[in-house]
Design a protein around this motif. Structure first.
Motif, PDB file in Angstrom:
ATOM      1  N   HIS A  15       0.784  -1.138   0.126  1.00 22.16           N
ATOM      2  CA  HIS A  15      -0.068   0.019  -0.055  1.00 22.16           C
ATOM      3  C   HIS A  15       0.871   1.139  -0.074  1.00 22.16           C
ATOM      4  CE1 HIS A  15      -3.851  -1.963   0.208  1.00 22.16           C
ATOM      5  NE2 HIS A  15      -3.379  -2.762   1.357  1.00 22.16           N
ATOM      6  N   ALA A  16       1.950   1.248   0.623  1.00 21.30           N
ATOM      7  CA  ALA A  16       2.753   2.466   0.862  1.00 21.30           C
ATOM      8  C   ALA A  16       3.547   2.853  -0.487  1.00 21.30           C
ATOM      9  CB  ALA A  16       4.058   2.353   2.025  1.00 21.30           C
ATOM     10  N   LEU A  17       3.813   1.733  -1.087  1.00 21.24           N
ATOM     11  CA  LEU A  17       4.415   1.459  -2.496  1.00 21.24           C
ATOM     12  C   LEU A  17       3.436   1.863  -3.565  1.00 21.24           C
ATOM     13  CD1 LEU A  17       6.797  -1.169  -2.163  1.00 21.24           C
ATOM     14  CD2 LEU A  17       7.618   1.305  -2.115  1.00 21.24           C
ATOM     15  N   ARG A  18       2.076   2.084  -3.271  1.00 18.83           N
ATOM     16  CA  ARG A  18       0.943   1.858  -4.177  1.00 18.83           C
ATOM     17  C   ARG A  18       1.261   1.210  -5.689  1.00 18.83           C
ATOM     18  NH1 ARG A  18      -1.325   7.013  -2.682  1.00 18.83           N
ATOM     19  NH2 ARG A  18      -0.161   8.389  -1.504  1.00 18.83           N
ATOM     20  N   LEU A  19       1.336  -0.137  -4.916  1.00 22.20           N
ATOM     21  CA  LEU A  19       1.462  -1.091  -6.194  1.00 22.20           C
ATOM     22  C   LEU A  19      -0.199  -1.762  -6.117  1.00 22.20           C
ATOM     23  CD1 LEU A  19       4.729  -3.054  -5.484  1.00 22.20           C
ATOM     24  CD2 LEU A  19       4.192  -1.331  -7.193  1.00 22.20           C
ATOM     25  N   ASP A  20      -0.345  -2.058  -7.425  1.00 17.60           N
ATOM     26  CA  ASP A  20      -1.267  -2.992  -7.512  1.00 17.60           C
ATOM     27  C   ASP A  20      -1.503  -4.305  -6.837  1.00 17.60           C
ATOM     28  OD1 ASP A  20      -3.885  -3.477  -9.385  1.00 17.60           O
ATOM     29  OD2 ASP A  20      -2.714  -5.264  -9.771  1.00 17.60           O
ATOM     30  N   PRO A  21      -2.611  -4.436  -6.192  1.00 17.36           N
ATOM     31  CA  PRO A  21      -2.628  -5.652  -5.385  1.00 17.36           C
ATOM     32  C   PRO A  21      -2.445  -6.980  -6.219  1.00 17.36           C
ATOM     33  CG  PRO A  21      -4.443  -4.306  -4.873  1.00 17.36           C
ATOM     34  CD  PRO A  21      -3.660  -3.601  -6.024  1.00 17.36           C
TER      35      PRO A  21
END
Length: 123
Positions: free
Chosen positions: A98-104
């Protein structure tokens, strides 16, 4: 959805405690998930904050939730020690994703690839 039945012979704190245990057991609430504050939950349910606090104390004593001071209360890892450690690692990984804003979906693909690349555990 938690509901308190004021007409029930079961005390409100016990209704809340039992429903939260059921939500953890069913996977509706997952390890690491933050619970609402005592005041917010009490307001939402129309019960006294002391009632929610009592339910939270009992849930913490039985290992269903953990309180992290001012950070709030969270669903505790469940099961044996290995499962608890894995749940904590998964929670930390999810927070990092979430902190890296990557797609789940991308994050899950990374985990699957890492698990496939690792050597199997042998006894």
């Amino acid at each position: 959805m938690i509901r308190i039945d004021p007409a029930s012979p079961v005390p409100p704190f016990e209704q809340l405690r039992a429903q939260l245990v059921d939500a953890v057991s069913s996977g509706e609430l997952v390890p690491g998930e933050r619970l609402p504050t005592v005041r917010k939950l009490a307001e939402d349910l129309g019960i006294a904050p002391g009632t929610v606090a009592r339910a939270f104390r009992e849930l913490e004593a039985s290992g269903f939730i953990e309180t992290r001071g001012r950070n709030g209360s969270f669903v505790a890892p469940q099961g044996d020690a290995a499962r608890q450690q894995a749940q904590r690692a998964a929670t930390a990984y999810a927070e990092q994703i979430h902190a890296l804003r990557l797609d789940p979906d991308e994050a899950l693909a990374l985990v699957e690839a890492a698990l496939r690349a690792g050597s199997p555990v042998t006894a």
